[in-house]
Design a protein around this motif. Structure first.
Motif, PDB file in Angstrom:
ATOM      1  N   THR A  14       0.827  -1.204   0.000  1.00 11.62           N
ATOM      2  CA  THR A  14       0.000   0.000   0.000  1.00 11.62           C
ATOM      3  C   THR A  14       0.868   1.263   0.000  1.00 11.62           C
ATOM      4  N   LEU A  15       2.192   1.076   0.074  1.00 15.31           N
ATOM      5  CA  LEU A  15       3.109   2.211   0.067  1.00 15.31           C
ATOM      6  C   LEU A  15       3.314   2.728  -1.345  1.00 15.31           C
ATOM      7  N   LYS A  16       3.630   4.007  -1.437  1.00 14.07           N
ATOM      8  CA  LYS A  16       3.897   4.619  -2.733  1.00 14.07           C
ATOM      9  C   LYS A  16       5.129   5.500  -2.599  1.00 14.07           C
ATOM     10  N   ARG A  17       6.060   5.380  -3.526  1.00 19.19           N
ATOM     11  CA  ARG A  17       7.264   6.211  -3.515  1.00 19.19           C
ATOM     12  C   ARG A  17       6.922   7.565  -4.126  1.00 19.19           C
ATOM     13  N   VAL A  18       7.155   8.622  -3.357  1.00 21.60           N
ATOM     14  CA  VAL A  18       6.935   9.985  -3.829  1.00 21.60           C
ATOM     15  C   VAL A  18       8.130  10.846  -3.432  1.00 21.60           C
ATOM     16  N   ALA A  19       8.299  11.936  -4.133  1.00 22.39           N
ATOM     17  CA  ALA A  19       9.312  12.936  -3.797  1.00 22.39           C
ATOM     18  C   ALA A  19       8.691  14.301  -4.015  1.00 22.39           C
ATOM     19  N   TRP A  20       9.122  15.255  -3.216  1.00 24.86           N
ATOM     20  CA  TRP A  20       8.676  16.640  -3.357  1.00 24.86           C
ATOM     21  C   TRP A  20       9.886  17.449  -3.788  1.00 24.86           C
ATOM     22  N   LEU A  21       9.727  18.232  -4.842  1.00 31.46           N
ATOM     23  CA  LEU A  21      10.834  18.998  -5.399  1.00 31.46           C
ATOM     24  C   LEU A  21      10.467  20.467  -5.505  1.00 31.46           C
ATOM     25  N   CYS A  22      11.437  21.300  -5.268  1.00 30.36           N
ATOM     26  CA  CYS A  22      11.331  22.731  -5.535  1.00 30.36           C
ATOM     27  C   CYS A  22      12.215  22.985  -6.746  1.00 30.36           C
ATOM     28  N   ARG A  23      11.595  23.282  -7.879  1.00 30.64           N
ATOM     29  CA  ARG A  23      12.374  23.438  -9.110  1.00 30.64           C
ATOM     30  C   ARG A  23      11.685  24.455 -10.023  1.00 30.64           C
ATOM     31  N   ASP A  24      12.474  25.363 -10.587  1.00 31.17           N
ATOM     32  CA  ASP A  24      11.975  26.339 -11.555  1.00 31.17           C
ATOM     33  C   ASP A  24      10.756  27.106 -11.035  1.00 31.17           C
ATOM     34  N   ASN A  25      10.835  27.566  -9.795  1.00 33.79           N
ATOM     35  CA  ASN A  25       9.762  28.337  -9.153  1.00 33.79           C
ATOM     36  C   ASN A  25       8.455  27.550  -9.032  1.00 33.79           C
ATOM     37  N   GLN A  26       8.571  26.229  -8.924  1.00 33.04           N
ATOM     38  CA  GLN A  26       7.405  25.370  -8.796  1.00 33.04           C
ATOM     39  C   GLN A  26       7.612  24.354  -7.679  1.00 33.04           C
ATOM     40  N   LEU A  27       6.508  23.977  -7.037  1.00 30.88           N
ATOM     41  CA  LEU A  27       6.503  22.834  -6.131  1.00 30.88           C
ATOM     42  C   LEU A  27       5.980  21.655  -6.933  1.00 30.88           C
ATOM     43  N   ILE A  28       6.776  20.598  -6.992  1.00 31.50           N
ATOM     44  CA  ILE A  28       6.459  19.440  -7.825  1.00 31.50           C
ATOM     45  C   ILE A  28       6.356  18.205  -6.945  1.00 31.50           C
ATOM     46  N   ARG A  29       5.330  17.397  -7.208  1.00 32.36           N
ATOM     47  CA  ARG A  29       5.189  16.085  -6.558  1.00 32.36           C
ATOM     48  C   ARG A  29       5.550  15.047  -7.608  1.00 32.36           C
TER      49      ARG A  29
END
Length: 114
Positions: A14-29
């Motif tokens: 039930t786990l999911k690999r995710v990352a949160w990034l701050c890139r090019d003035n955007q918050l990305i999931r």
């Protein structure tokens, strides 16, 4: 957790690999289709926020010190300090809202070595 699997009907976590990034003035999931993919270069990005003036993360270690990067393999005495940070701090500045700071406590890490 992140992927519902009621009654374990599917043979998967039930786990999911995710990352949160701050890139090019955007918050990305960023997320991957499987938890432990043999190819981590295959992922999907979703832009959550635009127009960020600043965005960065911090990690609260076992000594309650805020550090800018968390990697178990570079932390001294990793086993003695625990494998997870006590909390993750997320800081952002939006041009139209101003500054915001969020602190996400990692419950497993808080109760390690208690």
């Amino acid at each position: 957790g992140g992927l519902p699997n009621p009654h374990n009907l599917e043979k998967r976590s039930t786990l999911k690999r995710v990352a949160w990034l701050c890139r090019d003035n955007q918050l990305i999931r960023r997320n991957w289709s499987v938890l432990d993919s043999p190819n981590r270069n295959i992922f999907e990005d979703q832009v959550l926020l635009n127009n960020l003036e600043d965005c960065h993360f911090g990690f609260l270690d076992a000594n309650l010190q805020l550090i800018t990067e968390w990697r178990n393999n570079i932390m001294p005495n990793t086993l003695a300090l625990g494998l997870l940070p006590k909390a993750v701090q997320f800081n952002l500045t939006l041009s139209n809202w101003g500054k915001a700071t969020f602190l996400f406590i990692i419950p497993t890490a808080v109760y390690e070595n208690v």
